[in-house]
Design an enzyme around this catalytic site. Structure first.
Site, PDB file in Angstrom:
ATOM      1  N   SER A  81     -19.395  -1.757 -58.366  1.00  0.00           N
ATOM      2  CA  SER A  81     -20.203  -0.756 -59.313  1.00  0.00           C
ATOM      3  C   SER A  81     -21.305  -0.405 -59.445  1.00  0.00           C
ATOM      4  O   SER A  81     -21.779   0.197 -59.895  1.00  0.00           O
ATOM      5  CB  SER A  81     -19.339  -1.475 -60.377  1.00  0.00           C
ATOM      6  N   GLU A 102      -5.877  17.449 -50.591  1.00  0.00           N
ATOM      7  CA  GLU A 102      -5.863  16.208 -50.637  1.00  0.00           C
ATOM      8  C   GLU A 102      -7.196  15.288 -51.069  1.00  0.00           C
ATOM      9  O   GLU A 102      -6.969  14.520 -51.194  1.00  0.00           O
ATOM     10  CB  GLU A 102      -5.457  15.866 -49.071  1.00  0.00           C
ATOM     11  N   ARG A 107     -10.238  11.060 -57.552  1.00  0.00           N
ATOM     12  CA  ARG A 107     -10.487  11.209 -59.159  1.00  0.00           C
ATOM     13  C   ARG A 107     -11.799  10.261 -59.147  1.00  0.00           C
ATOM     14  O   ARG A 107     -12.960  10.970 -60.405  1.00  0.00           O
ATOM     15  CB  ARG A 107      -9.872  10.868 -59.870  1.00  0.00           C
ATOM     16  N   ARG A 233      -8.818   8.077 -45.974  1.00  0.00           N
ATOM     17  CA  ARG A 233      -9.032   9.944 -45.246  1.00  0.00           C
ATOM     18  C   ARG A 233      -9.880   9.239 -43.779  1.00  0.00           C
ATOM     19  O   ARG A 233      -9.280   9.939 -42.597  1.00  0.00           O
ATOM     20  CB  ARG A 233     -10.102  10.382 -45.800  1.00  0.00           C
TER      21      ARG A 233
HETATM   22  C1  LIG Z   1      -1.958   8.295 -46.107  1.00  0.00           C
HETATM   23  C2  LIG Z   1      -1.980   8.992 -47.148  1.00  0.00           C
HETATM   24  C3  LIG Z   1      -0.868   9.492 -47.420  1.00  0.00           C
HETATM   25  C4  LIG Z   1      -0.869   9.883 -48.850  1.00  0.00           C
HETATM   26  N1  LIG Z   1       0.253  10.565 -49.217  1.00  0.00           N
HETATM   27  C5  LIG Z   1       0.348  11.206 -50.633  1.00  0.00           C
HETATM   28  C6  LIG Z   1       1.364  11.061 -50.626  1.00  0.00           C
HETATM   29  O1  LIG Z   1       2.875  11.767 -50.090  1.00  0.00           O
HETATM   30  N2  LIG Z   1       1.977  12.154 -51.383  1.00  0.00           N
HETATM   31  C7  LIG Z   1       0.931  12.437 -53.085  1.00  0.00           C
HETATM   32  O2  LIG Z   1       0.794  12.390 -54.093  1.00  0.00           O
HETATM   33  N3  LIG Z   1      -0.413  11.442 -52.455  1.00  0.00           N
HETATM   34  C8  LIG Z   1      -0.627  10.785 -51.214  1.00  0.00           C
HETATM   35  N4  LIG Z   1      -1.681  10.207 -51.195  1.00  0.00           N
HETATM   36  C9  LIG Z   1      -2.174  10.443 -52.071  1.00  0.00           C
HETATM   37  C10 LIG Z   1      -2.746   9.144 -52.822  1.00  0.00           C
HETATM   38  O3  LIG Z   1      -1.902   8.223 -53.769  1.00  0.00           O
HETATM   39  C11 LIG Z   1      -4.407   9.184 -53.719  1.00  0.00           C
HETATM   40  O4  LIG Z   1      -3.634   9.712 -54.542  1.00  0.00           O
HETATM   41  C12 LIG Z   1      -5.735  10.062 -52.720  1.00  0.00           C
HETATM   42  O5  LIG Z   1      -5.675   8.482 -51.574  1.00  0.00           O
HETATM   43  C13 LIG Z   1      -6.951   9.108 -53.544  1.00  0.00           C
HETATM   44  O6  LIG Z   1      -6.217   7.810 -54.073  1.00  0.00           O
HETATM   45  P1  LIG Z   1      -6.740   6.848 -55.262  1.00  0.00           P
HETATM   46  O7  LIG Z   1      -6.404   7.420 -56.548  1.00  0.00           O
HETATM   47  O8  LIG Z   1      -7.359   5.707 -54.820  1.00  0.00           O
HETATM   48  O9  LIG Z   1      -8.823   7.482 -54.609  1.00  0.00           O
HETATM   49  P2  LIG Z   1      -9.825   7.393 -56.549  1.00  0.00           P
HETATM   50  O10 LIG Z   1      -8.521   9.061 -57.881  1.00  0.00           O
HETATM   51  O11 LIG Z   1     -11.022   8.168 -56.028  1.00  0.00           O
HETATM   52  O12 LIG Z   1      -9.477   6.812 -57.141  1.00  0.00           O
HETATM   53  C14 LIG Z   1     -10.124   5.577 -56.638  1.00  0.00           C
HETATM   54  C15 LIG Z   1      -9.483   4.035 -57.092  1.00  0.00           C
HETATM   55  O13 LIG Z   1     -10.290   3.929 -59.055  1.00  0.00           O
HETATM   56  C16 LIG Z   1      -9.496   3.457 -59.441  1.00  0.00           C
HETATM   57  N5  LIG Z   1      -8.470   4.626 -60.443  1.00  0.00           N
HETATM   58  C17 LIG Z   1      -8.717   5.796 -60.360  1.00  0.00           C
HETATM   59  N6  LIG Z   1      -7.883   6.049 -61.350  1.00  0.00           N
HETATM   60  C18 LIG Z   1      -6.670   5.533 -61.901  1.00  0.00           C
HETATM   61  C19 LIG Z   1      -6.225   5.539 -63.130  1.00  0.00           C
HETATM   62  N7  LIG Z   1      -5.648   6.449 -64.012  1.00  0.00           N
HETATM   63  N8  LIG Z   1      -5.774   3.968 -63.285  1.00  0.00           N
HETATM   64  C20 LIG Z   1      -6.248   3.225 -62.666  1.00  0.00           C
HETATM   65  N9  LIG Z   1      -7.277   3.443 -61.432  1.00  0.00           N
HETATM   66  C21 LIG Z   1      -7.694   3.953 -61.178  1.00  0.00           C
HETATM   67  C22 LIG Z   1      -8.182   2.579 -58.174  1.00  0.00           C
HETATM   68  O14 LIG Z   1      -8.054   1.975 -58.113  1.00  0.00           O
HETATM   69  C23 LIG Z   1      -8.154   3.604 -57.028  1.00  0.00           C
HETATM   70  O15 LIG Z   1      -7.849   3.483 -55.985  1.00  0.00           O
HETATM   71  C24 LIG Z   1      -2.137   9.817 -49.704  1.00  0.00           C
HETATM   72  C25 LIG Z   1      -3.329   9.322 -48.778  1.00  0.00           C
HETATM   73  C26 LIG Z   1      -2.963   8.949 -47.963  1.00  0.00           C
HETATM   74  C27 LIG Z   1      -4.082   8.342 -47.731  1.00  0.00           C
END
Ligand SMILES: Cc1cc2nc3c(=O)[nH]c(=O)nc-3n(C[C@H](O)[C@H](O)[C@H](O)COP(=O)(O)OP(=O)(O)OC[C@H]3O[C@@H](n4cnc5c(N)ncnc54)[C@H](O)[C@@H]3O)c2cc1C
Length: 283
Positions: A81, A102, A107, A233
């Site tokens: 943080s 992507e 978020r 990524r």
């Molecule tokens: C190689 C690869 C393949 C992928 N394939 C697909 C696919 O086929 N289909 C698809 O839909 N997506 C896919 N994604 C996207 C993936 O599912 C995530 O949406 C994206 O990578 C963002 O990750 P994140 O949610 O960790 O990041 P962020 O949204 O930035 O969040 C960062 C972290 O904050 C916490 N966080 C954020 N929001 C919340 C919440 N609401 N509740 C609790 N904790 C939270 C979590 O710990 C999260 O890891 C892919 C991603 C990668 C890297």
């Protein structure tokens, strides 16, 4: 009709970064009976160290090693943080709509402003060609033909939609509060709403635009979010276009704030791109 421009490389611009108000920081320290100065001159590094030191008010007797050791410990202990206090403003250009689709899935700690396909005329649009297609003449020819067809369809639709949308606009106006207007006056109202009419035509025509359509996006991200983005990524499992962008961003951030991003390494992959790795993942 405008010529199709093929894009094969994205660009990353760092258009904004933080500055420290030294006077206010010194005033805060003096008000608490301490004097402290970080050995880093990089605002993002100093601000994150300051934020971390506030947690334990550890300004008076800092451990040896300076900012690098302090932020290194923050990363190892997963105190992520603290890294949210370092923020950059970036512009990515020459990227495809599939890449930004992507990107905007990230978020937490990210803000986005993207080129509008409703306002901007895509008949001057550029298209991003994947490397694996660009390097194969047969695949490139198929891709180019498909892009040419879809581009022509977009321009055709956008052009033919304008008079239809205009006619509907006049009719809606007549049925609304414009029933007492003459045809001439309704035509003039439509003339003065050209932008709205073009927008309505483009928003329908854009439904045929492909994922390859070039776009530009302004992204504000904090260091914690940037690290998560680089790890996800920059992975070997990520799509190559976004992996290349992650590597470009990493190379800039490593110079921008080495104590925040210097723990990453780049490992070559068979397709000529690099995987980004760190022992301090997802802090
Ligand atoms: C190689 C690869 C393949 C992928 N394939 C697909 C696919 O086929 N289909 C698809 O839909 N997506 C896919 N994604 C996207 C993936 O599912 C995530 O949406 C994206 O990578 C963002 O990750 P994140 O949610 O960790 O990041 P962020 O949204 O930035 O969040 C960062 C972290 O904050 C916490 N966080 C954020 N929001 C919340 C919440 N609401 N509740 C609790 N904790 C939270 C979590 O710990 C999260 O890891 C892919 C991603 C990668 C890297």
């Amino acid at each position: 009709m405008s010529k199709i421009k093929i894009i094969r490389e994205s660009s990353v611009y760092i258009v904004g970064r933080q500055v420290i108000d030294d006077g206010e920081l010194d005033r805060f320290l003096a008000d608490h009976g301490v004097s402290w100065e970080s050995d880093s001159v990089i605002a993002a590094e100093v601000l994150t160290e300051t934020a971390g030191r506030i947690c334990y008010m550890s300004f008076a007797k800092p451990r040896p090693g300076g900012n690098a050791a302090y932020l290194g410990h923050i990363k190892e202990s997963g105190h992520g943080s603290v890294l949210e206090h370092a923020v950059w403003n970036l512009v990515f250009t020459g990227v495809s709509r599939s890449l930004t689709h992507e990107l905007v899935r990230h978020r937490a700690g990210m803000g986005f402003s993207q080129l509008s396909q409703r306002y901007v005329d895509e008949s001057v649009a550029e298209y991003v060609e994947p490397d694996v297609i660009a390097t194969d003449p047969e695949l490139h020819a198929i891709w180019l033909e498909a892009i040419g067809n879809v581009h022509r369809a977009y321009v055709d639709l956008a052009t033919k939609l304008v008079p239809k949308v205009r006619a509907r606009f006049i009719e809606d106006y007549r049925l609304g509060d414009g029933s007492c207007y003459s045809d001439g006056l309704l035509e003039r109202v439509a003339d003065s709403s050209k932008t709205e009419i073009r927008k309505a035509a483009r928003q329908a025509a854009r439904s045929v635009l492909p994922n390859a359509t070039e776009t530009k996006i302004f992204v504000t991200m904090n260091a914690r979010a940037a690290r998560h983005f680089l790890e996800q990524r920059g992975s070997r499992h990520a799509e190559p276009e976004i992996r290349k962008l992650a590597n470009k961003l990493f190379e800039l951030m490593q110079i921008e704030a080495p104590n925040l991003f210097g723990d990453y390494t780049q490992t070559p992959l068979p397709d000529g791109t690099f995987e980004i790795n760190t022992p301090c993942r997802k802090i």
